[in-house]
Design an enzyme around this catalytic site. Sequence first.
Site, mmCIF file in Angstrom:
data_model
loop_
_atom_site.group_PDB
_atom_site.id
_atom_site.type_symbol
_atom_site.label_atom_id
_atom_site.label_comp_id
_atom_site.label_asym_id
_atom_site.label_seq_id
_atom_site.Cartn_x
_atom_site.Cartn_y
_atom_site.Cartn_z
ATOM 1 N N HIS A 78 11.570 69.640 28.308
ATOM 2 C CA HIS A 78 12.994 69.283 27.201
ATOM 3 C C HIS A 78 12.816 68.177 27.004
ATOM 4 C CE1 HIS A 78 15.134 68.973 30.470
ATOM 5 N NE2 HIS A 78 14.396 69.787 31.211
ATOM 6 N N ASP A 80 15.598 66.921 25.982
ATOM 7 C CA ASP A 80 17.092 66.519 26.243
ATOM 8 C C ASP A 80 17.596 66.044 27.211
ATOM 9 O OD1 ASP A 80 16.430 69.278 26.623
ATOM 10 O OD2 ASP A 80 19.048 69.218 26.540
ATOM 11 N N ASP A 111 13.762 65.195 34.946
ATOM 12 C CA ASP A 111 13.837 65.892 34.339
ATOM 13 C C ASP A 111 14.805 65.325 32.803
ATOM 14 O OD1 ASP A 111 15.170 68.162 33.656
ATOM 15 O OD2 ASP A 111 17.244 68.374 34.771
ATOM 16 N N GLU A 144 18.254 72.088 26.620
ATOM 17 C CA GLU A 144 17.708 73.237 28.173
ATOM 18 C C GLU A 144 19.343 72.823 28.439
ATOM 19 O OE1 GLU A 144 17.072 74.466 32.046
ATOM 20 O OE2 GLU A 144 17.127 71.799 31.669
ATOM 21 N N GLU A 145 19.259 71.129 28.611
ATOM 22 C CA GLU A 145 20.651 70.830 29.303
ATOM 23 C C GLU A 145 22.144 71.704 28.741
ATOM 24 O OE1 GLU A 145 20.187 69.881 32.136
ATOM 25 O OE2 GLU A 145 18.232 68.926 31.740
ATOM 26 N N ASP A 172 9.126 71.559 34.236
ATOM 27 C CA ASP A 172 10.294 71.226 34.565
ATOM 28 C C ASP A 172 11.278 71.082 35.906
ATOM 29 O OD1 ASP A 172 12.999 70.783 33.702
ATOM 30 O OD2 ASP A 172 13.454 72.627 32.817
ATOM 31 N N HIS A 422 20.050 66.346 37.938
ATOM 32 C CA HIS A 422 21.577 66.444 37.213
ATOM 33 C C HIS A 422 22.881 65.222 38.056
ATOM 34 C CE1 HIS A 422 21.229 70.180 35.475
ATOM 35 N NE2 HIS A 422 19.613 69.726 35.845
#
Lengths: 447, 447
Positions: A78, A80, A111, A144-145, A172, A422
């Site tokens: 992904h 994003d 990520d 995705e997030e 991922d 994150h």
Amino acid sequence: MTKEIIDYLSELIALPSISAFNTNRSFSIQTANKISEKLRLIGAEVKIVDNVIPGKNPIILAKLGDDPTKKTILFYSHYDVQPAAKEDGWDYDPFDLKELDGYVYGRGVSDDKGPLVATYFAVKELIDEGKLNVNVCFVYEGEEESSSGGFEDTLEMHKDFYNDIDGIMILDTSWFGEETPSMDYGFRGVTYMGIQIQGPNKDQHSGLVGGVIREPMEDLIYLMSKLKQFDGKVLINGFYDKVLPLTDEEKELYSNIEFDLEEFKKYLGRNTLLSEDTTTMLMNNWRNPTLSLHGIQGAFSEDGSKTVVPGKVIGKVSMRLVPNQDPKEIAQLFIDHITNEFNKINSPNKLDILTIGTGDWWYGDVNNFLFSAGKEAINEYWQIEPAFTRSGGSIPIIPFMEKLFDAPAMGLGIGQSTDGAHSQNERLRIKNLIGGKEVIKKILSKL
Amino acid sequence: MTKEIIDYLSELIALPSISAFNTNRSFSIQTANKISEKLRLIGAEVKIVDNVIPGKNPIILAKLGDDPTKKTILFYSHYDVQPAAKEDGWDYDPFDLKELDGYVYGRGVSDDKGPLVATYFAVKELIDEGKLNVNVCFVYEGEEESSSGGFEDTLEMHKDFYNDIDGIMILDTSWFGEETPSMDYGFRGVTYMGIQIQGPNKDQHSGLVGGVIREPMEDLIYLMSKLKQFDGKVLINGFYDKVLPLTDEEKELYSNIEFDLEEFKKYLGRNTLLSEDTTTMLMNNWRNPTLSLHGIQGAFSEDGSKTVVPGKVIGKVSMRLVPNQDPKEIAQLFIDHITNEFNKINSPNKLDILTIGTGDWWYGDVNNFLFSAGKEAINEYWQIEPAFTRSGGSIPIIPFMEKLFDAPAMGLGIGQSTDGAHSQNERLRIKNLIGGKEVIKKILSKL
């Protein structure tokens, strides 16, 4: 060579493609465009397709090669990223890639822009070296997030863009530890429920109705107390019936997991572990189902005191599921259990049980051709026996893609467990970025 | 005469003295000034004193007459109002008094500017008629709708402004029904507690810790389920020990309550009453203690689904208390009970029990001189036997003032139960406004 790789990663990091913020939409579009241009440079046919959900970021579809005698591998990543801002406590500008002591820092390096860049250069180098012996496809989403909003329906709509897919590589994830490369073979499923109790048709004041009515919160708290034992056992009838027993082969996979229990306890800040045996703990997280109580909607939830008697309350409960539990079947067992408990307490309030969401578990076959190639590749490049790891979380798009393309999936970790995907100061070890690229090259060469 | 009364009320209604909004502060000050001016016109000595809490509205202190051979009566009301706006669903501008079909409409007409104006004209007319045979004092606060913030400490500081007080008249309630004038003799007390369970030092994801740790929510839900039976009985050891038994005299007071059970059920929207016997129901609300579960702080409380495992949760619980329960003693019984239950479940999480607030109950003596005078006055003016009523809510400033001035209090209702004091189209029957004034005159004449 490394410079070229980091330069591309740096260009992607400079674009804050934060899917959580609508205002960052144009950066997401720019990111999708840049990735598409690059893929075209190595000869791929690329299409950026609208997300079926208006306002959600588009999906990049790409393919390279259509030789029917060769295997076709689909890469998923992904483009994003999670939100990030210097004020959140970053030491550097999160959108200006910083290289320091063998690491690169920036939002998305681990990520998931790093893995995407590693994949790109693996394929590019194989082409340059004349060694690409497979057809390669890509599907890169931009939500995705934000729970992969619209991914499944959009991909289903454009399924015919791809030729027959033989295997799906999920780029991922990170290694489970710091020094042991890992491959992912499973996620748990999820069934998310709401227990709704309706009493009076609006909130009341406890001065007015306290002692006078049967308060909805009493029923809800009772029902929520009837779901799980303190030892972790879920009390729903039939909940465990379809859970696959542990095989010796599966058990063996747990012997090679790099895991620091003391670090984990330190991270939690309080030792409330149900088991301190590492294998038991990992199995409870990865291969055993569980249930969590998340909270109550409609009740007083703020600081201080409010003497409200809520009129309607919804208890939020989710269950993490494992092979071969069926998320929809589990929802029904939950409904039966709560209905049964509610009938016992003879309440004048109204019960409704809501199925808020379900998602499939994923359970890969660690003996299939993808994992075999991955294991060999990792052994050759890193000179380390890879760990086969699962996760207690849920990524329902993996089993979805497996079904859609009728092909098995494998997760290949790139970064390390402490990358802070994150969190603040997200990082990626350059050694891992290059190693990831090399392992992908080796895997593709072995197919 | 009626015109003059309504004109004064209209001037006060025009000032949106909403204590909940800091931005309305200047209107509150203007209101306090206007009331003070009027009181000075009838010869009162008036002082507007700062609230001890910065930013909170001031308190008006006033006194008229100091003849030590006469009784001294203190009137309590408040000059602040609940928020209101046309957009909330009012048929008229809430701050432009509207007269229609025997009612006046506007924010504060019933709660509490109407009663304040009735008091003013009762005293004024007695002076004009040369019939004021008591010393009269006033205490008018501007924060009643915001939990009477600062009232107790401010009043205590200025206690010496007043001469010896013989009786306190609370002008801040309505009749319990529509046609029966009522006098209030009691409110319940309150003890508000928080049950805090701390597990990990921050919120976790159920994918990461689900099945791995003892989740704080499990402990909290268990503890909250151990507080009350479905028939309403509170399970805390010793909770009922000090509750005064029902006497025949007290029971008799329930025979004259105007209460429409069907209307109340309609208002609730669902019949979840623990008893449909009106007297039992009223006793459960007025003279029996109870416990309510208000909600959980720190857990997921919004719409939709979030797979959070909250690290720290606080269950909010309050108890409404009656004579002779001691709110602080009840807090301790609660702490003992929860601690005891928590010890049974052998949890690695950390329990803290917070006493968030306590407030005394009020229990007036319906045979004292104030109630006797009130009963006679109501009988003479309305030709109706008054109802003696209590409330299930809490107004701790009444017992506070009783103790501060060592004088008994009585509540005299002015408006009707359907005035909508905190709702849209708040109204007051003009007949009640004038009747209130006349009853106050008669009461003062009888002392």
